[in-house]
Design a protein around this motif. Structure first.
Motif: not given
Length: 192
Positions: A123, A145-152
């Motif tokens: 990011k 995938e989870l972290l990509n979705d969670l991080l703004p």
């Protein structure tokens, strides 16, 4: 126990050799290039799939040799990645890298590897590497995938502001760390 030591390598400052020209080699290349498209890379492959050859046209700095590997290909290399389905060649590469103190990775052969290519979350300037110690690339991919979705998406703006704040701080290292910890506690919403 996972005893791997994570590091981030400046791919434009070291010379990497990728051996192979198939789908797995393409996947390894894309992983490398997505982290630094100015990477210093040589590719040697007996043959190369058309989509890989086409993609390489976008990277004029990369040396491509469509021929069998030769031991001279390792001269001045610091990192070697084998993406072949030829176990004999992989073993030869492993032996040559050991003799020449070069870090080695063989796709899908963790027992031959000095390092693994983990899943990467990016990011902006934030980069997080995920490793399962070679046990489950699928789990690493799911965590990515989870972290990509969670991080703004705004995290990069926050990083820039923190860099500016750090540069403005006066005092010794310990003072700066204390102030930055206090500030990030408020930003990230929990105490350490």
């Amino acid at each position: 126990m996972n005893q791997l030591f994570p590091i981030f390598i400046k791919l434009n400052q070291i010379h990497t050799l990728l051996v192979g020209g198939g789908k797995v080699a393409l996947e390894k290349f894309e992983a490398l290039a997505s982290n630094d498209n100015a990477l210093n890379l040589t590719i040697v492959a007996k043959e190369i799939i058309p989509e890989f050859a086409q993609l390489l046209k976008e990277y004029p700095q990369i040396d491509l040799y469509v021929r069998p590997f030769a031991s001279e290909d390792m001269i001045n290399k610091q990192l070697v990645i084998a993406a072949t389905n030829n176990m004999e060649l992989n073993e030869q590469l492993r032996n040559l890298t050991r003799q020449n103190n070069i870090l080695f990775n063989a796709a899908d052969k963790p027992e031959l590897c000095d390092f693994y290519l983990g899943s990467i979350v990016k990011k902006g300037n934030l980069k997080i590497a995920i490793s399962t110690n070679g046990k489950s690339p699928t789990i690493a991919k799911r965590l990515k995938e989870l972290l990509n979705d969670l991080l703004p998406e705004e995290i990069d703006e926050t990083l820039s502001l923190m860099s500016t704040y750090r540069d403005q701080l006066k005092g010794d290292f310990e003072f700066k760390v204390k102030k930055l910890n206090e500030h990030t506690k408020d930003i990230l919403g929990h105490e350490r």
